[in-house]
Design a protein around this motif. Structure first.
Motif, short mmCIF file in Angstrom:
data_model
loop_
_atom_site.label_atom_id
_atom_site.label_comp_id
_atom_site.label_asym_id
_atom_site.label_seq_id
_atom_site.Cartn_x
_atom_site.Cartn_y
_atom_site.Cartn_z
N UNK A 3 14.28 -0.11 -12.72
CA UNK A 3 14.33 0.81 -11.59
C UNK A 3 14.75 0.07 -10.33
N UNK A 4 15.41 0.79 -9.44
CA UNK A 4 15.88 0.22 -8.18
C UNK A 4 15.21 0.95 -7.03
N UNK A 5 14.66 0.18 -6.09
CA UNK A 5 14.09 0.74 -4.87
C UNK A 5 15.07 0.45 -3.74
N UNK A 37 1.41 4.16 -16.79
CA UNK A 37 1.11 3.11 -15.80
C UNK A 37 0.67 3.69 -14.47
N UNK A 38 0.10 4.90 -14.52
CA UNK A 38 -0.34 5.58 -13.29
C UNK A 38 0.79 5.71 -12.27
N UNK A 39 2.02 5.81 -12.78
CA UNK A 39 3.15 6.00 -11.90
C UNK A 39 3.52 4.77 -11.09
N UNK A 40 3.10 3.61 -11.51
CA UNK A 40 3.38 2.38 -10.77
C UNK A 40 4.25 1.47 -11.63
N UNK A 41 5.52 1.34 -11.26
CA UNK A 41 6.48 0.59 -12.06
C UNK A 41 7.10 -0.54 -11.22
N UNK A 89 6.54 -3.21 -6.66
CA UNK A 89 6.08 -2.05 -7.43
C UNK A 89 6.38 -0.77 -6.66
N UNK A 90 6.72 0.27 -7.39
CA UNK A 90 7.15 1.51 -6.77
C UNK A 90 6.08 2.10 -5.86
N UNK A 91 4.81 1.95 -6.22
CA UNK A 91 3.75 2.50 -5.37
C UNK A 91 3.73 1.79 -4.02
N UNK A 92 3.83 0.47 -4.03
CA UNK A 92 3.85 -0.27 -2.77
C UNK A 92 5.02 0.15 -1.89
N UNK A 93 6.17 0.29 -2.50
CA UNK A 93 7.37 0.64 -1.74
C UNK A 93 7.30 2.07 -1.24
N UNK A 94 6.89 3.01 -2.12
CA UNK A 94 6.87 4.42 -1.74
C UNK A 94 5.85 4.71 -0.64
#
Length: 830
Positions: free
Chosen positions: A586-588, A608-612, A624-629
């Motif tokens: 995935x790309x952020x 993964x609780x939506x955290x990739x 991780x996507x959660x940190x970025x989002x």
């Protein structure tokens, strides 16, 4: 008065703090409305005293209890289930279980309770209703310890799990367990079982389980005589040897048994000179007379079955389950007898005959040749004397579960037929053979589970060897090279329109055509994991019942808006939707911010609780996507500003440029037109004299020289372009590697002629690598791959990194199709 009582309570709490344990337990209600307390992993060193007094189940496993003190459970007199596994308990008080008269299940497994020292007299007396007692996995040494466990008062005990100690001698107290029916012997610390070992146990035992004997155990033939009513004998994974296990069945001749579970009981042992098993009628003589429902002889190193030893049972109608997998014997001499024997097993439901290396297809042998005192070795292709088996195997109609997996043989049966069958589960997977049998269903069928994993889909689906299965609910096609069939224009799953579960993982799928899978209106669970998908195929949006989609381990970088909206709509429609996205690249970035916000806000259930993990383009790092989002502004602070600045500058430049151009065009319109015309003609003429010396470079092997000449005639004489190929244009005496690299650099395009001999041509791999370099350097314009007489799955893997840039032509045989191929090639290049 109230203040005085409060003062007393405070004083007692301060003076005796050790008597109160503030538990952090999970109190729940089970389906019957009874309270249960789960207190696992809380670090308790004593029994909690502030739980609800009416709990019926208490789980204190994985704590740090070292002893059970007097009346420790007096508060919980309604307990029926008590689990205290995986602690450090070494001592029990005589009244440890007082007031637990309603207790039915007690488990003290995996502690340090010694069978000779840790159980005081009378400790189990209050447990009048106890039916299950588990005190197994406590003995950590092989020392001799006589059993001194006061179980005589447990008159209602039906199941006992206990360690089998060295030189075991059970006391007379065990004789009084008149209702004991299940005996499970764990931590098997013995190396010899005598005829008298179990003589002090009650005769009413019906199930005998001994499954953890790691060291070889010598067993005398009469060891099970004390259990005349035995119906289940489970010796799974105990190091006993199959010959001994069959020998101790003598007391059960002409009786009925529910299960003989002998899986993995024969292991190589040089110390005791244990040989592989050669099954003979003499070895099986006691077994033949028993009416057996379930028999498991798998993984026993059986290398030979002599004189039809597996088809001489006197009561074949008793069999319901037969498992003989993971052995090494051949069925050549008795395969027909075994098939016929299955029809005598009129109540058979499950047959598992898997993990058999019966033979190798197309082996290569070594010939040792001596000539003129010189010895050399040559490889020759083996030829088997055995011909392909044309037999049709008819599955008895009463079988419900049939599995043949991980078979390796040089031949196979021609057809697998079921007629008016109750078969529900059919697994023919990882079947390494010359050809795959045709599956035929006549009359009604109930098949709802089919597993064809590990077999090329060209042999199964491609050759139409699967019948129409109207009741099929689950189809598994893992590792079947399904991509080869998906590239055709056929609908591959027309034979199973009502499936609910579909697994097509591990198939190198990078694209799925719109009509490839068919109209699967009932499909709920789709597994596309471990493939090469860069985007989610649009075809999934046609599955109106889908509520679970596994896309893990693919090449996804984001999910587009259309697919996200569809997923949310499916969640709203069905009330739930599961999506698996782990292990994708995935790309952020600014372009994927909407996708990142969607991960945080969607109600869809994500793995993964939506955290990739994702690649953060602005930081050139992985996060991780959660940190970025959750902090998009911090990571992509310039995204919106940059967009507006670019829009503003673009508009301003456009307006100014338009005004300036209009003014110049109007004032100097005639001069400009003449200037443009003159320079356009000059550049056009110059463009015809390109820097490339050749138009096309041809890479080929020795088996397609004639086709190269035909291609040269077509391109140079008919189309008027220049071709470069080795046999004509390479300079003699120069380095071949240098000549190939230079020639590719001087050509506008490249054609790879992929034929069977390309696999052995190392120069072709060099040219592929050079083409990759020129393509990435943007010197090479087009790469064309023409395949002749070679399947796609054998194309060199080196093409994989540039496959998206390759133009593929599978060269046809028919003249009409050949003309179309020439036209396609000319359009692509010229």
């Amino acid at each position: 008065m109230d203040n005085m009582w409060k003062f007393i309570v405070v004083c007692i709490t301060c003076l005796f703090p050790y008597r109160t344990v503030f538990a952090k337990c999970n109190i729940t209600l089970n389906m019957l409305g009874y309270k249960e307390a789960s207190c696992k992993h809380q670090g308790f060193t004593s029994i909690p005293t502030n739980l609800p007094p009416d709990i019926k189940k208490l789980d204190l496993s994985y704590n740090r209890l070292t002893r059970l003190d007097a009346s420790g459970f007096r508060r919980y007199k309604y307990l029926e289930y008590l689990l205290i596994d995986n602690n450090d308990i070494r001592w029990l008080h005589t009244t440890a279980f007082s007031s637990l008269s309603l207790l039915r299940h007690l488990s003290l497994s995996r502690n340090y309770l010694n069978v000779s020292e840790s159980y005081p007299q009378g400790v189990f007396e209050p447990l009048n209703n106890l039916s299950v007692l588990d005190i197994s996995r406590n003995m950590k040494s092989r020392d001799y310890n006589p059993y001194k466990i006061p179980v005589s008062g447990l008159s209602n005990l039906r199941e006992l799990s206990i360690d089998l100690v060295f030189n075991a001698t059970f006391g007379q107290q065990f004789k009084k367990l008149h209702n004991l029916q299940v005996l499970k012997l764990d931590y098997c610390n013995v190396n010899h079982l005598y005829n008298e070992t179990f003589s002090e146990l009650p005769v009413n035992i019906r199930e005998f389980h001994m499954t953890t004997c790691r060291e070889f155990v010598v067993i005398e033939g009469g060891v099970l005589i004390p259990f005349p009513h035995l119906s289940v004998l489970n010796l799974t994974n105990s190091n006993i040897h199959l010959a001994q296990a069959l020998n101790i069945l003598r007391p059960f001749q002409n009786k009925s048994m529910d299960a003989l579970l002998f899986r993995g009981i024969t292991r190589p042992d040089s110390k005791h000179r244990i040989d592989p098993v050669i099954l003979t009628p003499e070895m099986m003589k006691y077994t033949y007379t028993i009416c057996i429902k379930t028999m498991d002889l798998s993984a026993n190193n059986i290398i030979l079955v002599k004189n039809k030893s597996l088809v001489l049972f006197q009561r074949p109608e008793c069999f319901e389950t037969v498992i003989i997998s993971a052995n090494s014997f051949s069925v050549d001499s008795w395969e027909v007898d075994f098939v016929l024997f299955t029809f005598k097993m009129t109540n058979i439901k499950i047959i598992d005959f898997s993990y058999f290396p019966l033979g190798f297809k197309n082996p290569t042998f070594l010939n040792v040749i001596t000539k003129d005192n010189v010895t050399r070795v040559e490889k020759v292709q083996g030829k088997w004397a055995r011909q392909h088996n044309s037999m049709t195997v008819l599955i008895p109609s009463q079988i419900q579960f049939f599995r043949i997996t991980h078979m390796m043989t040089e031949g196979s049966f021609l057809e697998l037929k079921a007629k008016n069958s109750f078969l529900r589960h059919l697994e023919i997977s990882y079947f390494e053979t010359d050809f795959f049998p045709r599956i035929t269903m006549e009359g009604f069928n109930s098949l709802d589970h089919l597993d064809l994993s590990g077999i090329s889909s060209v042999k199964t689906i491609g050759d139409a060897k699967i019948p129409f299965l109207i009741h099929l609910k689950t189809l598994i096609l893992r590792e079947t090279n399904l991509i080869n069939v998906l590239q055709t224009n056929t609908t591959i799953l027309r034979f199973c329109p009502n499936i609910i579960n579909l697994d097509i993982s591990n198939n190198y799928i990078w694209k799925i055509k719109a009509n490839s899978l068919g109209q699967l209106h009932n499909l709920k669970h789709l597994n596309l994991s471990h493939n090469l998908l860069e985007t989610i195929p649009e075809v999934v949006t046609t599955f109106v019942s889908l509520d679970e989609l596994d896309l893990s381990y693919n090449q996804l970088t984001t999910i587009g808006k259309h697919i996200r909206v569809w997923i949310d709509n499916m969640h709203n429609k069905h009330g739930s939707f599961k999506l698996y996205l782990s292990n994708n690249p995935l790309i952020c970035s600014c372009d994927t911010t909407k996708f990142l916000r969607w991960i945080l806000t969607t109600k869809v259930e994500l793995d993964n609780n939506g955290n990739y993990s994702c690649w953060v383009s602005s930081r050139k790092s992985i996060n991780y996507t959660t940190n970025v989002a959750e902090d998009l502004h911090h990571y992509f602070v310039d995204c919106d500003n940059t967009v507006w600045i670019k829009i503003g500058i673009s508009l301003l430049v456009s307006v100014l440029s338009s005004v300036l151009c209009i003014a110049l065009l109007y004032n100097f319109r005639w001069r400009i037109m003449f200037f443009l015309f003159r320079n356009f003609r000059r550049f056009a003429e110059k463009g015809l004299e390109l820097n490339f010396d050749y138009d096309v470079y041809i890479s080929y092997s020795d088996d397609c020289v004639s086709f190269v000449k035909e291609l040269q005639e077509k391109v140079e004489h008919e189309w008027g372009f220049k071709v470069c190929f080795e046999d004509r244009d390479f300079i003699v005496g120069e380095s071949i590697a240098s000549e190939r690299a230079t020639s590719i650099n001087r050509c506008r395009h490249i054609i790879f002629l992929v034929t069977p001999s390309i696999v052995k041509n190392e120069w072709t791999r060099f040219e592929i690598e050079r083409a990759k370099y020129e393509k990435f350097s943007k010197n090479l314009q087009k790469i064309v791959v023409i395949t002749r007489d070679i399947p796609l799955d054998t194309i060199p893997i080196e093409f994989s990194t540039i496959w998206k840039d390759v133009l593929l032509i599978q060269w046809p045989v028919e003249m009409d199709e050949v003309q179309f191929a020439w036209q396609k090639l000319r359009l692509w290049f010229f």
